[in-house]
Design an enzyme around this catalytic site. Structure first.
Site, mmCIF file in Angstrom:
data_model
loop_
_atom_site.group_PDB
_atom_site.id
_atom_site.type_symbol
_atom_site.label_atom_id
_atom_site.label_comp_id
_atom_site.label_asym_id
_atom_site.label_seq_id
_atom_site.Cartn_x
_atom_site.Cartn_y
_atom_site.Cartn_z
ATOM 1 N N ASP A 140 0.823 -1.204 0.000
ATOM 2 C CA ASP A 140 0.000 0.000 0.000
ATOM 3 C C ASP A 140 0.864 1.264 0.000
ATOM 4 O O ASP A 140 0.572 2.223 -0.724
ATOM 5 C CB ASP A 140 -0.933 -0.007 1.212
ATOM 6 C CG ASP A 140 -1.842 1.208 1.238
ATOM 7 O OD1 ASP A 140 -2.853 1.205 0.518
ATOM 8 O OD2 ASP A 140 -1.529 2.182 1.953
ATOM 9 N N GLY A 168 -4.874 2.103 -1.061
ATOM 10 C CA GLY A 168 -4.543 1.238 -2.182
ATOM 11 C C GLY A 168 -5.046 -0.176 -1.968
ATOM 12 O O GLY A 168 -5.714 -0.755 -2.823
ATOM 13 N N ASP A 169 -4.733 -0.742 -0.813
ATOM 14 C CA ASP A 169 -5.157 -2.104 -0.490
ATOM 15 C C ASP A 169 -6.674 -2.234 -0.435
ATOM 16 O O ASP A 169 -7.277 -3.059 -1.129
ATOM 17 C CB ASP A 169 -4.573 -2.522 0.863
ATOM 18 C CG ASP A 169 -3.291 -3.325 0.710
ATOM 19 O OD1 ASP A 169 -3.227 -4.148 -0.217
ATOM 20 O OD2 ASP A 169 -2.371 -3.143 1.505
ATOM 21 N N LEU A 170 -7.308 -1.429 0.413
ATOM 22 C CA LEU A 170 -8.756 -1.548 0.580
ATOM 23 C C LEU A 170 -9.492 -1.098 -0.676
ATOM 24 O O LEU A 170 -10.524 -1.665 -1.042
ATOM 25 C CB LEU A 170 -9.217 -0.736 1.795
ATOM 26 C CG LEU A 170 -8.675 -1.212 3.150
ATOM 27 C CD1 LEU A 170 -9.190 -0.318 4.277
ATOM 28 C CD2 LEU A 170 -9.055 -2.664 3.418
ATOM 29 N N GLY A 173 -9.458 -3.921 -3.115
ATOM 30 C CA GLY A 173 -10.440 -4.928 -2.723
ATOM 31 C C GLY A 173 -11.851 -4.531 -3.101
ATOM 32 O O GLY A 173 -12.628 -5.354 -3.617
#
Length: 395
Positions: A140, A168-170, A173
């Site tokens: 991230d 970035g990560d969430l 997703g």
């Protein structure tokens, strides 16, 4: 019946983006089977510097409810056959390895789409499957830096400051969920699955709506503004007598209402602040002008006065305060989840509510390999596993 009941998802992912995506699908009723490496499992099981009662980290518990777990060594031919049997029963597969890794493990899209042409295959990576950065490792922090987010976050002239929320990560997703659900709807028309690609880089950049708009509109890359806003002013955190609060006078009506609440009608005709355009251009001078006014009242007094005039305002709460707030409780944003080793643990509630088919915590986060016999039994019942030696090889 939950909206995704009857949809089977294979979660062949680790850490955050993929597990978060699959948890959201599980919350909506999908049967999520988490496929983990033997012995160690999802590396998040051992992450974070603290534990509750059991061996799994609170980070793993936060991202893996409503899933079943089975371990498979995807370098083993026998275990790959179990994976292929599961793929034949699945609607969706989610993986988040670096591009090329899934192909080397015999579970790339080209292979699995032949096993099951109706499969929706979601691949989440750091930078996507193509382009010159595709093979870079993706975290991230790296995505925030290389998407431009880090350059526009923090205080003017200060050191780089990342968003502590892993956008970035969430974001990857959530975008993957959006792509998966769209592909599932499309499959109703075509009968065919497809490849869904999401990345941390594209998620962070895709959320940079105001920043890219400012660049294209002015030709200048946006710089950090602290808590100020690129599109309107005043809209930021300010210091009262006993602490900070936030407010937003984001249009002319709210600006005039703010001036009335603040007792600063002397600024109505000031040419520096006549319209939102002037206020954005001169936002620093405006806040300096208003600082003595803000310092005259407490946070509670300011919030009450501004809300009374219809101006959005609020205190800055820490997580202890917000989780204990009456509003978070009323919106069911804190829940207790029963767990076989933890007893129970607290987790965030569902941020989206459905009136007729509300989400449920049907299963706690699974213990490693907890559902092996159950899942293999389902495959046997469907005639997809018939060789006892194969089953023994996976144990």
């Amino acid at each position: 019946m939950l909206p995704l009941a009857g949809i089977r998802v294979l979660d062949v992912s680790q850490v955050m983006a993929g597990p978060f995506c699959c948890m959201l699908l599980g919350d909506m009723g999908a049967d999520v089977i988490k496929i983990e490496p033997p012995k160690v499992g999802d590396q998040t099981r051992k992450s974070m510097g603290f534990r509750l009662k059991g061996e799994d980290s609170p980070g793993f518990l936060a991202l893996n409810r409503n899933k079943r777990s089975i371990t498979l060594d995807l370098k083993s031919e026998a275990d790959r056959e179990v994976l292929y049997a599961l793929v034949r029963t699945a609607d969706v597969l989610v993986e988040n390895g670096r591009p090329g890794v899934a192909d080397r493990l015999g579970m790339g899209y080209e292979i699995l789409s032949q096993v099951n042409p109706r499969l929706i295959y979601a691949s989440i990576s750091g930078f996507g499957p193509s382009g010159p950065w595709a093979q870079r490792p993706g975290f991230d922090l790296i995505a925030q830096a290389m998407s431009g987010v880090l350059s526009a976050t923090g205080t003017p002239g200060g050191e780089p400051v990342k968003s502590d929320i892993p956008v970035g990560d969430l974001g990857a997703g959530m975008f993957a969920v959006y792509g998966i659900l769209s592909a599932l709807l499309g499959r109703e028309k075509t009968g065919k699955g497809q490849l869904v690609s999401a990345s941390l880089f594209e998620a962070a950049l895709g959320l940079s709506v105001w920043e890219t708009t400012e660049y294209w509109g002015t030709g200048r890359s946006p710089k950090p503004l602290g808590t100020a806003n690129r599109m309107s002013a005043p809209y930021q955190a300010v210091k009262a007598k006993d602490g900070h609060f936030v407010f937003g006078a984001a249009n002319q009506k709210l600006w005039l209402a703010f001036l009335e609440a603040a007792g600063r009608m002397d600024l109505v005709d000031n040419p520096l602040y006549l319209t939102n355009t002037e206020r954005v251009a001169n936002y620093q001078a405006l806040i300096e002008e208003l600082n003595p006014t803000f310092a005259a009242r407490t946070v509670d007094e300011w919030v009450e006065a501004l809300l009374a005039k219809g101006v959005p305002a609020g205190p800055i709460l820490d997580y202890e305060q917000v989780l204990a707030s009456e509003h978070a409780q009323a919106r069911e944003m804190v829940q207790d989840i029963a767990h076989p080793t933890e007893g129970s643990f607290k987790a965030l509630g569902f941020p989206v509510k459905l009136s007729e088919t509300p989400q449920q915590v049907r299963m706690p986060p699974p213990l490693l390999d907890e559902h092996r016999e159950e899942i293999l039994g389902e495959l046997r019942e469907r005639g997809l596993l018939q060789d006892p030696a194969l089953e023994d090889a996976t144990k």
